[in-house]
Design an enzyme around this catalytic site. Structure first.
Site, short mmCIF file in Angstrom:
data_model
loop_
_atom_site.label_atom_id
_atom_site.label_comp_id
_atom_site.label_asym_id
_atom_site.label_seq_id
_atom_site.Cartn_x
_atom_site.Cartn_y
_atom_site.Cartn_z
N ASP A 1 -5.22 12.83 -9.12
CA ASP A 1 -5.14 11.79 -8.08
C ASP A 1 -4.21 12.24 -6.94
O ASP A 1 -4.56 12.16 -5.77
CB ASP A 1 -4.62 10.49 -8.71
CG ASP A 1 -4.64 9.34 -7.73
OD1 ASP A 1 -5.71 8.74 -7.56
OD2 ASP A 1 -3.59 9.05 -7.13
N HIS B 1 -2.54 3.58 -12.40
CA HIS B 1 -2.19 4.94 -12.00
C HIS B 1 -1.13 5.42 -13.00
O HIS B 1 -0.21 4.67 -13.34
CB HIS B 1 -1.64 4.91 -10.57
CG HIS B 1 -1.36 6.26 -9.97
ND1 HIS B 1 -1.95 7.43 -10.43
CD2 HIS B 1 -0.54 6.63 -8.95
CE1 HIS B 1 -1.50 8.44 -9.70
NE2 HIS B 1 -0.65 7.99 -8.81
N ARG C 1 6.99 -12.10 -7.61
CA ARG C 1 8.36 -12.54 -7.32
C ARG C 1 8.27 -13.82 -6.50
O ARG C 1 7.42 -13.95 -5.62
CB ARG C 1 9.12 -11.45 -6.57
CG ARG C 1 8.44 -10.95 -5.32
CD ARG C 1 9.28 -9.92 -4.63
NE ARG C 1 8.51 -9.28 -3.56
CZ ARG C 1 8.97 -8.29 -2.83
NH1 ARG C 1 10.18 -7.81 -3.06
NH2 ARG C 1 8.23 -7.75 -1.88
N GLY D 1 -1.67 -7.54 -4.57
CA GLY D 1 -1.95 -6.82 -3.34
C GLY D 1 -3.37 -6.28 -3.42
O GLY D 1 -4.27 -6.95 -3.92
N GLY E 1 -8.90 -1.70 -3.55
CA GLY E 1 -9.10 -3.03 -4.09
C GLY E 1 -10.23 -3.80 -3.42
O GLY E 1 -11.02 -4.47 -4.10
N GLU F 1 -5.44 13.22 -3.00
CA GLU F 1 -4.99 12.54 -1.79
C GLU F 1 -4.21 13.47 -0.86
O GLU F 1 -4.24 13.31 0.35
CB GLU F 1 -4.23 11.24 -2.10
CG GLU F 1 -2.96 11.38 -2.88
CD GLU F 1 -2.58 10.11 -3.65
OE1 GLU F 1 -3.46 9.28 -3.92
OE2 GLU F 1 -1.39 9.97 -4.00
P1 NDP Z 1 0.16 -3.11 -3.18
O1 NDP Z 1 1.11 -2.44 -2.25
O2 NDP Z 1 -1.06 -3.71 -2.56
O3 NDP Z 1 0.98 -4.23 -3.99
C1 NDP Z 1 1.44 -5.35 -3.34
C2 NDP Z 1 1.94 -6.34 -4.37
O4 NDP Z 1 3.17 -5.84 -4.95
C3 NDP Z 1 2.22 -7.67 -3.75
O5 NDP Z 1 1.81 -8.72 -4.60
C4 NDP Z 1 3.74 -7.66 -3.63
O6 NDP Z 1 4.29 -8.94 -3.75
C5 NDP Z 1 4.14 -6.86 -4.85
N1 NDP Z 1 5.47 -6.26 -4.65
C6 NDP Z 1 5.85 -5.41 -3.68
N2 NDP Z 1 7.15 -5.10 -3.80
C7 NDP Z 1 7.61 -5.82 -4.86
C8 NDP Z 1 8.88 -5.94 -5.50
N3 NDP Z 1 9.95 -5.26 -5.06
N4 NDP Z 1 8.97 -6.76 -6.58
C9 NDP Z 1 7.90 -7.44 -7.02
N5 NDP Z 1 6.67 -7.36 -6.47
C10 NDP Z 1 6.53 -6.56 -5.41
O7 NDP Z 1 -0.20 -2.12 -4.36
P2 NDP Z 1 -1.61 -1.42 -4.66
O8 NDP Z 1 -2.57 -2.48 -5.10
O9 NDP Z 1 -1.98 -0.51 -3.56
O10 NDP Z 1 -1.21 -0.52 -5.91
C11 NDP Z 1 -0.98 -1.06 -7.19
C12 NDP Z 1 -1.23 0.01 -8.23
O11 NDP Z 1 -2.61 0.37 -8.20
C13 NDP Z 1 -0.46 1.30 -8.02
O12 NDP Z 1 -0.12 1.82 -9.28
C14 NDP Z 1 -1.47 2.20 -7.34
O13 NDP Z 1 -1.24 3.59 -7.56
C15 NDP Z 1 -2.74 1.78 -8.05
N6 NDP Z 1 -3.98 2.06 -7.33
C16 NDP Z 1 -4.11 1.64 -6.03
C17 NDP Z 1 -5.28 1.86 -5.35
C18 NDP Z 1 -5.47 1.31 -3.98
O14 NDP Z 1 -6.55 1.46 -3.47
N7 NDP Z 1 -4.50 0.67 -3.34
C19 NDP Z 1 -6.40 2.60 -5.97
C20 NDP Z 1 -6.19 2.90 -7.37
C21 NDP Z 1 -5.00 2.66 -7.99
P3 NDP Z 1 4.95 -9.71 -2.49
O15 NDP Z 1 3.84 -10.42 -1.81
O16 NDP Z 1 5.92 -10.62 -3.14
O17 NDP Z 1 5.59 -8.66 -1.62
MG MG Z 2 -6.42 8.01 -5.79
#
Ligand code: NDP
Ligand code: MG
Length: 328
Positions: free
Chosen positions: A190, A107, A47, A25, A133, A194
């Site tokens: 963090d 995180h 998955r 993601g 990201g 937020e």
């Molecule tokens: P996302 O919501 O973007 O993650 C999405 C991904 O997770 C997709 O590949 C999705 O796969 C997968 N996913 C969702 N649900 C499931 C499930 N039930 N089983 C398996 N895979 C699943 O996450 P973020 O990138 O936002 O966050 C990831 C980490 O990074 C977290 O710990 C967050 O705190 C940290 N973080 C995030 C920041 C940000 O800016 N977003 C900044 C700094 C840290 P599918 O396509 O199959 O649904």
């Molecule tokens: Mg943050």
């Protein structure tokens, strides 16, 4: 504060290691592609049947299911939403771990609050970009990076710190600097940031100011420009030059009005609420609330999202952003 830059970090420690990035993601896509482009051995664990599978494949990544990815990897970097990490860890990661493997996060939430318990013979590290990201990827491609945080919670192999820093360098974070912290400090600051400012505080401030102007009979378009649109310009100035640089660039009238009136907006009561918000985080009350909310199927979040989408400023803002070409 210890800050590491590119020259301080050797990625050689990862030469014979495979990194499985779980999730593709916001962070998963950016970090896995940056690390792969930096020459590290990266696979993506997803998955089967999920929507990111095809995307990761089309981007040229080596994709496999989460169990297989854990199996082939030395480092398992978990980048799926925080609230589902514990379940996925128990089911698809933990059974496939081998002694000396490393579990990594961006995180500290699940480790700090105890939702994920990692066996003692596994390293636990964090490498966390301080930005979304899309920025992690964009700045990397531009030849720079955004700053990051690193921490070690559990060091079985004795080189966990080097592993975390090397992953950070692979993501491009060492170009801007990697700051050393702990899981506790990263998680609590963090969450506080937020809630109090970045996502919570700032939207509530905009909302209240917009409502004040509209209730007083001013045109909503002007209210939107004054209380929301222009905020970006001011934040950019603070980001680049600090408060003093911002005060320098705005008019003397704005400087006098801002400096002399701002403490009527953020009062000692607001300050006290910030302390209470922080206490809720430190004592685990916020994490407990969020866990219960997830168990119940997100009733409060769904209601709050609905209320938010009905706000006049959202409708007005969308119209104006389209006029300005900011939104399609
Ligand atoms: P996302 O919501 O973007 O993650 C999405 C991904 O997770 C997709 O590949 C999705 O796969 C997968 N996913 C969702 N649900 C499931 C499930 N039930 N089983 C398996 N895979 C699943 O996450 P973020 O990138 O936002 O966050 C990831 C980490 O990074 C977290 O710990 C967050 O705190 C940290 N973080 C995030 C920041 C940000 O800016 N977003 C900044 C700094 C840290 P599918 O396509 O199959 O649904
Ligand atoms: Mg943050």
């Amino acid at each position: 504060m210890n800050i590491c830059y590119e020259k301080d970090v050797d990625t050689q420690v990862l030469a014979d290691k495979t990194i499985a990035v779980i999730g593709y993601g916001s962070q998963g896509m950016a970090q896995s592609r940056n690390m792969a482009d930096s020459g590290l051995n990266v696979v993506v664990g997803l998955r089967e049947g999920g929507k990111s599978w095809q995307k990761a494949h089309d981007d040229g990544m080596k994709v496999m299911n989460i169990e297989e990815a854990t199996n082939v990897a030395d480092i398992i970097h978990i980048l799926i939403p925080d609230e589902i990490q514990a379940g996925v860890f128990e089911q698809s990661i933990k059974p496939y771990l081998k002694e000396g493997n490393t579990i990594s996060f961006s995180h500290g939430y699940n480790i700090h609050f105890g939702y994920i318990k990692v066996p003692k013979n596994i390293n636990v590290i964090m490498i966390a970009p301080k930005g979304p990201g899309a920025m992690v990827r964009k700045t990397y491609l531009e030849g720079f990076g955004i700053p990051g945080l690193m921490a070690v919670e559990q060091d079985f192999s004795g080189n966990s710190r080097e592993l975390a820093l090397a992953m950070g360098k692979g993501c491009g974070l060492a170009r801007a600097g990697i700051l050393e912290t702990t899981f506790q400090e990263e998680t609590e600051t963090d969450l506080f940031g937020e809630q109090a400012v970045l996502c919570g505080g700032v939207t509530e401030l905009i909302k209240a100011a917009f409502k004040t102007l509209v209730d007083a009979g001013y045109q909503p378009e002007l209210a939107y420009f004054e209380t929301c649109h222009e905020l970006k310009l001011i934040v950019d100035l603070i980001y680049e030059k600090g408060f003093s640089g911002m005060w320098n660039d705005v008019s003397n009238t704005a400087e006098f009005g801002g400096l002399s009136r701002r403490s009527r907006i953020i009062t000692s009561e607001t300050q006290q609420q910030m302390v209470e918000i922080l206490t809720d985080i430190q004592e685990g009350k916020f994490a407990k609330d969020w866990a219960l909310e997830n168990q119940a199927g997100l009733p409060m979040l769904k209601r709050l999202r609905e209320i938010e989408s009905e706000l006049k400023i959202e409708k007005e803002g969308s119209k104006l952003r389209k006029l300005c070409g900011l939104e399609k």
